[in-house]
Design a protein around this motif. Structure first.
Motif, PDB file in Angstrom:
ATOM      1  N   LEU A   1       0.809  -1.218   0.000  1.00 45.51           N
ATOM      2  CA  LEU A   1       0.000   0.000   0.000  1.00 45.51           C
ATOM      3  C   LEU A   1       0.842   1.267   0.000  1.00 45.51           C
ATOM      4  N   ARG A   2       2.117   1.136   0.299  1.00 43.74           N
ATOM      5  CA  ARG A   2       3.010   2.296   0.317  1.00 43.74           C
ATOM      6  C   ARG A   2       3.286   2.743  -1.111  1.00 43.74           C
ATOM      7  N   LEU A   3       3.146   4.026  -1.358  1.00 39.19           N
ATOM      8  CA  LEU A   3       3.435   4.565  -2.678  1.00 39.19           C
ATOM      9  C   LEU A   3       4.782   5.266  -2.615  1.00 39.19           C
ATOM     10  N   ARG A   4       5.726   4.754  -3.373  1.00 38.98           N
ATOM     11  CA  ARG A   4       7.072   5.323  -3.408  1.00 38.98           C
ATOM     12  C   ARG A   4       7.311   5.875  -4.805  1.00 38.98           C
ATOM     13  N   TYR A   5       7.691   7.148  -4.851  1.00 37.60           N
ATOM     14  CA  TYR A   5       7.985   7.754  -6.139  1.00 37.60           C
ATOM     15  C   TYR A   5       9.455   7.553  -6.489  1.00 37.60           C
ATOM     16  N   ILE A   6       9.687   7.207  -7.741  1.00 37.93           N
ATOM     17  CA  ILE A   6      11.034   6.969  -8.240  1.00 37.93           C
ATOM     18  C   ILE A   6      11.469   8.192  -9.036  1.00 37.93           C
TER      19      ILE A   6
ATOM     20  N   GLU B   1      17.424   3.236  -3.317  1.00 34.67           N
ATOM     21  CA  GLU B   1      17.797   3.320  -1.919  1.00 34.67           C
ATOM     22  C   GLU B   1      18.688   2.119  -1.578  1.00 34.67           C
ATOM     23  N   ASP B   2      18.301   1.271  -0.636  1.00 41.12           N
ATOM     24  CA  ASP B   2      19.154   0.134  -0.258  1.00 41.12           C
ATOM     25  C   ASP B   2      18.690  -1.185  -0.883  1.00 41.12           C
ATOM     26  N   GLU B   3      17.845  -1.100  -1.902  1.00 38.34           N
ATOM     27  CA  GLU B   3      17.312  -2.298  -2.549  1.00 38.34           C
ATOM     28  C   GLU B   3      17.848  -2.411  -3.974  1.00 38.34           C
ATOM     29  N   SER B   4      18.061  -3.660  -4.415  1.00 40.99           N
ATOM     30  CA  SER B   4      18.496  -3.919  -5.787  1.00 40.99           C
ATOM     31  C   SER B   4      17.584  -4.964  -6.409  1.00 40.99           C
ATOM     32  N   TYR B   5      17.249  -4.747  -7.670  1.00 39.65           N
ATOM     33  CA  TYR B   5      16.406  -5.671  -8.419  1.00 39.65           C
ATOM     34  C   TYR B   5      17.119  -5.999  -9.720  1.00 39.65           C
ATOM     35  N   ASP B   6      17.399  -7.300  -9.942  1.00 36.36           N
ATOM     36  CA  ASP B   6      18.127  -7.736 -11.130  1.00 36.36           C
ATOM     37  C   ASP B   6      17.336  -7.527 -12.414  1.00 36.36           C
ATOM     38  N   ARG B   7      16.003  -7.507 -12.288  1.00 33.92           N
ATOM     39  CA  ARG B   7      15.143  -7.297 -13.453  1.00 33.92           C
ATOM     40  C   ARG B   7      13.823  -6.716 -12.968  1.00 33.92           C
ATOM     41  N   VAL B   8      13.334  -5.696 -13.689  1.00 33.97           N
ATOM     42  CA  VAL B   8      12.053  -5.091 -13.335  1.00 33.97           C
ATOM     43  C   VAL B   8      11.141  -5.044 -14.559  1.00 33.97           C
ATOM     44  N   ARG B   9       9.840  -4.947 -14.289  1.00 35.32           N
ATOM     45  CA  ARG B   9       8.832  -4.748 -15.337  1.00 35.32           C
ATOM     46  C   ARG B   9       8.439  -3.287 -15.340  1.00 35.32           C
ATOM     47  N   VAL B  10       8.189  -2.753 -16.515  1.00 40.25           N
ATOM     48  CA  VAL B  10       7.821  -1.349 -16.678  1.00 40.25           C
ATOM     49  C   VAL B  10       6.392  -1.322 -17.235  1.00 40.25           C
TER      50      VAL B  10
ATOM     51  N   ILE C   1       6.866   0.709 -11.781  1.00 39.54           N
ATOM     52  CA  ILE C   1       8.025  -0.179 -11.856  1.00 39.54           C
ATOM     53  C   ILE C   1       7.741  -1.337 -10.912  1.00 39.54           C
ATOM     54  N   ARG C   2       7.781  -2.541 -11.447  1.00 40.36           N
ATOM     55  CA  ARG C   2       7.350  -3.725 -10.692  1.00 40.36           C
ATOM     56  C   ARG C   2       8.417  -4.819 -10.673  1.00 40.36           C
ATOM     57  N   VAL C   3       8.307  -5.674  -9.693  1.00 42.90           N
ATOM     58  CA  VAL C   3       9.154  -6.854  -9.609  1.00 42.90           C
ATOM     59  C   VAL C   3       8.786  -7.762 -10.779  1.00 42.90           C
ATOM     60  N   ALA C   4       9.768  -8.340 -11.426  1.00 41.39           N
ATOM     61  CA  ALA C   4       9.517  -9.170 -12.610  1.00 41.39           C
ATOM     62  C   ALA C   4       9.295 -10.626 -12.214  1.00 41.39           C
ATOM     63  N   ASP C   5       8.246 -10.859 -11.456  1.00 40.42           N
ATOM     64  CA  ASP C   5       7.863 -12.233 -11.135  1.00 40.42           C
ATOM     65  C   ASP C   5       6.351 -12.354 -11.231  1.00 40.42           C
ATOM     66  N   GLU C   6       5.828 -13.507 -10.876  1.00 39.49           N
ATOM     67  CA  GLU C   6       4.391 -13.741 -11.041  1.00 39.49           C
ATOM     68  C   GLU C   6       3.532 -12.864 -10.145  1.00 39.49           C
ATOM     69  N   LYS C   7       4.077 -12.377  -9.023  1.00 40.43           N
ATOM     70  CA  LYS C   7       3.299 -11.504  -8.143  1.00 40.43           C
ATOM     71  C   LYS C   7       3.279 -10.065  -8.651  1.00 40.43           C
ATOM     72  N   SER C   8       4.315  -9.660  -9.378  1.00 36.98           N
ATOM     73  CA  SER C   8       4.406  -8.341  -9.994  1.00 36.98           C
ATOM     74  C   SER C   8       4.167  -7.203  -9.003  1.00 36.98           C
ATOM     75  N   ARG C   9       4.759  -7.336  -7.827  1.00 37.60           N
ATOM     76  CA  ARG C   9       4.618  -6.320  -6.779  1.00 37.60           C
ATOM     77  C   ARG C   9       5.236  -5.006  -7.238  1.00 37.60           C
ATOM     78  N   GLU C  10       4.536  -3.909  -6.947  1.00 37.43           N
ATOM     79  CA  GLU C  10       5.047  -2.607  -7.350  1.00 37.43           C
ATOM     80  C   GLU C  10       6.177  -2.158  -6.430  1.00 37.43           C
ATOM     81  N   ILE C  11       7.279  -1.719  -7.045  1.00 34.06           N
ATOM     82  CA  ILE C  11       8.423  -1.181  -6.313  1.00 34.06           C
ATOM     83  C   ILE C  11       8.234   0.311  -6.116  1.00 34.06           C
ATOM     84  N   GLY C  12       7.768   0.976  -7.161  1.00 29.46           N
ATOM     85  CA  GLY C  12       7.559   2.413  -7.097  1.00 29.46           C
ATOM     86  C   GLY C  12       6.959   2.938  -8.374  1.00 29.46           C
ATOM     87  N   MET C  13       6.752   4.253  -8.394  1.00 28.02           N
ATOM     88  CA  MET C  13       6.066   4.907  -9.501  1.00 28.02           C
ATOM     89  C   MET C  13       6.878   6.112  -9.966  1.00 28.02           C
ATOM     90  N   ILE C  14       6.998   6.248 -11.286  1.00 20.44           N
ATOM     91  CA  ILE C  14       7.605   7.448 -11.871  1.00 20.44           C
ATOM     92  C   ILE C  14       6.443   8.353 -12.268  1.00 20.44           C
TER      93      ILE C  14
END
Length: 189
Positions: A26-31, A51-60, A75-88
């Motif tokens: 539910l947290r909205l993080r702007y990139i 920040e302190d997180e790294s993602y080897d592959r992301v979905r746009v 910007i989302r995690v590139a897996d089946e859950k497709s959790r949002e990392i943040g928003m541009i």
């Protein structure tokens, strides 16, 4: 206070973990260019360090692909859950030109939508419509279901057509088609 765990038929249920995951979703993080760095992977995908997180592959993913394609890019995690990392918020102002080009390349692959320039034929048979068209990418034949969800009016004159395989085609202004083409398309207007 200890961890609240509930056993279900399938597995242990950790309430605190679920609450933490829900809060993160539910947290909205702007990139922006100030808090994130996008890089291209060896395989041609996009990686992200924020920040302190790294993602080897992301979905746009575009939030508004037709009405505002450069705003609110998820910007989302590139897996089946497709959790949002943040928003541009704005692709034109919030990231560098190099990053913008990299993200646009990914979205162009995801949102590939040939423009139909000419309708050669549409054949209605057994609940399917067989299209033979000329697009900005060349000649194409595809099949759609004869139901209302296959052809969507984006505006009064703009159509989005989705075939059986999920491929999208666009007619930017069907009023610019010839009378013969409009007659073939009449079933969907």
């Amino acid at each position: 206070m200890g961890i609240k765990k509930f056993e279900t038929a399938d597995e242990d249920f950790d309430l605190e973990q679920m609450e933490a995951e829900t809060e993160a979703m539910l947290r909205l993080r702007y990139i922006t260019r100030d808090n994130a760095v996008f890089t291209r992977t060896k395989g041609g995908f996009v990686a992200l360090k924020i920040e302190d997180e790294s993602y080897d592959r992301v979905r746009v993913v575009r939030s508004f692909p037709f009405s505002d394609p450069d705003a609110y890019i998820s910007i989302r995690v590139a897996d089946e859950k497709s959790r949002e990392i943040g928003m541009i918020k704005n692709l034109k102002t919030d990231v560098s030109e190099e990053t913008r080009a990299m993200l646009l390349e990914q979205m162009n692959l995801r949102y590939f939508t040939p423009i139909i320039r000419r309708i050669n034929n549409i054949k209605d048979e057994y609940g399917h419509a067989y299209f033979d068209v000329e697009t900005d990418e060349g000649p194409c034949k595809f099949v759609i279901y004869m139901n209302s969800s296959s052809v969507v009016n984006l505006t009064d004159t703009r159509l989005l057509i989705t075939d059986l395989d999920g491929n999208r085609f666009e007619i930017p202004d069907y009023t610019k088609l010839s009378a013969g083409e409009l007659k073939k398309l009449d079933l969907f207007l």
